[in-house]
Design a protein around this motif. Structure first.
Motif, short mmCIF file in Angstrom:
data_model
loop_
_atom_site.label_atom_id
_atom_site.label_comp_id
_atom_site.label_asym_id
_atom_site.label_seq_id
_atom_site.Cartn_x
_atom_site.Cartn_y
_atom_site.Cartn_z
N GLU A 147 0.81 -1.21 0.00
CA GLU A 147 0.00 0.00 0.00
C GLU A 147 0.85 1.27 0.00
OE1 GLU A 147 -2.45 -0.60 3.41
OE2 GLU A 147 -3.24 -2.47 2.59
N ASP A 148 2.09 1.17 0.48
CA ASP A 148 3.00 2.32 0.52
C ASP A 148 4.42 1.77 0.40
OD1 ASP A 148 4.57 4.53 1.03
OD2 ASP A 148 3.43 5.18 2.79
N ARG A 149 4.98 1.80 -0.79
CA ARG A 149 6.28 1.19 -1.08
C ARG A 149 7.42 1.81 -0.27
NH1 ARG A 149 6.40 -3.34 -3.52
NH2 ARG A 149 8.22 -2.91 -4.77
N ARG A 150 7.19 2.98 0.34
CA ARG A 150 8.23 3.60 1.15
C ARG A 150 8.34 2.94 2.52
NH1 ARG A 150 5.69 9.34 1.23
NH2 ARG A 150 3.98 7.89 1.54
N VAL A 151 7.31 2.21 2.92
CA VAL A 151 7.25 1.61 4.26
C VAL A 151 7.68 0.15 4.19
CG1 VAL A 151 5.72 0.98 6.17
CG2 VAL A 151 5.39 3.16 4.97
N MET A 152 8.62 -0.20 5.06
CA MET A 152 9.11 -1.57 5.15
C MET A 152 8.36 -2.28 6.28
SD MET A 152 11.31 -3.52 3.61
CE MET A 152 12.37 -2.36 2.81
N LEU A 153 7.84 -3.46 5.99
CA LEU A 153 7.14 -4.27 6.98
C LEU A 153 8.05 -5.40 7.45
CD1 LEU A 153 3.67 -4.66 5.21
CD2 LEU A 153 4.30 -3.02 6.99
N ILE A 154 7.90 -5.78 8.70
CA ILE A 154 8.64 -6.91 9.25
C ILE A 154 7.65 -8.06 9.37
CG2 ILE A 154 10.01 -7.78 11.18
CD1 ILE A 154 11.27 -5.41 9.62
N GLU A 155 8.00 -9.19 8.77
CA GLU A 155 7.10 -10.34 8.84
C GLU A 155 7.85 -11.59 9.29
OE1 GLU A 155 5.18 -11.15 5.09
OE2 GLU A 155 6.98 -12.02 4.24
N ARG A 156 7.09 -12.48 9.89
CA ARG A 156 7.63 -13.74 10.39
C ARG A 156 7.87 -14.72 9.23
NH1 ARG A 156 3.37 -15.84 14.40
NH2 ARG A 156 5.00 -17.36 14.77
N THR A 157 8.77 -15.64 9.47
CA THR A 157 9.03 -16.68 8.48
C THR A 157 8.49 -18.02 9.00
OG1 THR A 157 11.14 -17.26 9.48
CG2 THR A 157 11.18 -15.54 7.78
N ALA A 158 8.53 -19.04 8.15
CA ALA A 158 8.09 -20.37 8.56
C ALA A 158 8.96 -20.89 9.70
CB ALA A 158 8.13 -21.32 7.36
N LYS A 159 10.26 -20.60 9.65
CA LYS A 159 11.17 -21.02 10.71
C LYS A 159 10.72 -20.46 12.06
CE LYS A 159 15.99 -20.87 12.24
NZ LYS A 159 17.36 -20.47 11.91
N ASP A 160 10.31 -19.20 12.07
CA ASP A 160 9.87 -18.58 13.32
C ASP A 160 8.60 -19.22 13.85
OD1 ASP A 160 9.58 -16.60 15.47
OD2 ASP A 160 7.86 -16.00 14.27
N LYS A 161 7.72 -19.60 12.98
CA LYS A 161 6.44 -20.16 13.43
C LYS A 161 6.68 -21.48 14.18
CE LYS A 161 3.92 -17.48 10.15
NZ LYS A 161 3.30 -17.32 8.89
N ILE A 162 7.69 -22.23 13.81
CA ILE A 162 8.07 -23.45 14.54
C ILE A 162 8.74 -23.07 15.85
CG2 ILE A 162 9.61 -25.46 14.47
CD1 ILE A 162 9.15 -25.39 11.36
N PHE A 163 9.61 -22.09 15.78
CA PHE A 163 10.38 -21.63 16.94
C PHE A 163 9.48 -21.05 18.04
CE2 PHE A 163 11.99 -17.57 18.60
CZ PHE A 163 12.99 -18.03 19.43
N GLU A 164 8.38 -20.42 17.65
CA GLU A 164 7.50 -19.76 18.62
C GLU A 164 7.04 -20.71 19.72
OE1 GLU A 164 3.18 -17.45 18.87
OE2 GLU A 164 3.88 -18.19 16.93
N ARG A 165 6.70 -21.94 19.38
CA ARG A 165 6.23 -22.91 20.39
C ARG A 165 7.29 -23.16 21.45
NH1 ARG A 165 3.91 -24.87 15.71
NH2 ARG A 165 5.62 -26.27 15.26
N LYS A 166 8.54 -23.34 21.03
CA LYS A 166 9.63 -23.58 21.96
C LYS A 166 9.86 -22.39 22.89
CE LYS A 166 13.85 -25.98 20.98
NZ LYS A 166 14.94 -26.21 20.05
N TYR A 167 9.91 -21.21 22.29
CA TYR A 167 10.16 -19.99 23.04
C TYR A 167 9.03 -19.74 24.04
CZ TYR A 167 11.90 -15.26 23.89
OH TYR A 167 12.40 -14.13 24.47
N THR A 168 7.80 -19.98 23.60
CA THR A 168 6.64 -19.77 24.47
C THR A 168 6.71 -20.69 25.69
OG1 THR A 168 5.30 -19.06 22.59
CG2 THR A 168 4.11 -19.77 24.55
#
Length: 161
Positions: free
Chosen positions: A86-107
């Protein structure tokens, strides 16, 4: 002589000790991130694909600190930077598939810390304590915002809002 309040001192000591214990627990669980990087990931677990400035606000990290941590998280494969369609000047930070697996361990490690932190507290005591901490955080945030606006009045002007 009037007794000096120790709240700030105690919060700082708790922060140091809890950080050391949490780092040790993360290492024991085979998690390669430090607690500050975990704080970034925690925010992303609440809301994925957010702008960097919102991530900075939610984590209370300075831009240079956040940028270097994001570089490390990206090179480790936990996040990626993508342009906002929607605004090419703005950079978004998004999660990867690796993080989605990692989240359970960290939680799991986070839950261990919460149990340790609140051992022997009643539910009502936890709720009251967290309300009071939130009040302190709000007081400090308001102060920082107001002093920043006093030092840099041009930054406090709303632009067309």
């Amino acid at each position: 002589m009037k007794r000096q309040r120790q709240g700030g001192f105690l919060i700082a000591k708790i922060h140091q000790l809890a950080g050391r214990i949490f780092s040790r627990k993360l290492k024991e669980a085979g998690i390669e991130l430090n607690p500050a990087q975990g704080r970034i990931m925690f925010v992303l677990w609440q809301k994925d694909r957010i702008p960097i400035n919102e991530l900075a606000r939610r984590t209370s990290l300075g831009n240079s600190t956040l940028t270097s941590m994001l570089d490390r998280l990206e090179s480790a494969g936990y996040i990626s930077r993508v342009k906002n369609p929607e605004d090419r000047r703005v950079m978004l930070i998004e999660r990867t598939a690796k993080d989605k697996i990692f989240e359970r361990k960290y939680t799991g490690v986070s839950q261990d810390m919460i149990r340790l932190f609140y051992r022997d507290f009643a539910k009502q005591e936890i709720e009251q304590f967290e309300r009071q901490l939130k009040m302190i955080l709000d007081n400090l945030t308001d102060y920082e915002t107001n002093t920043r606006n006093e030092r840099f009045p041009e930054r406090s002007v709303s632009h067309g809002k």
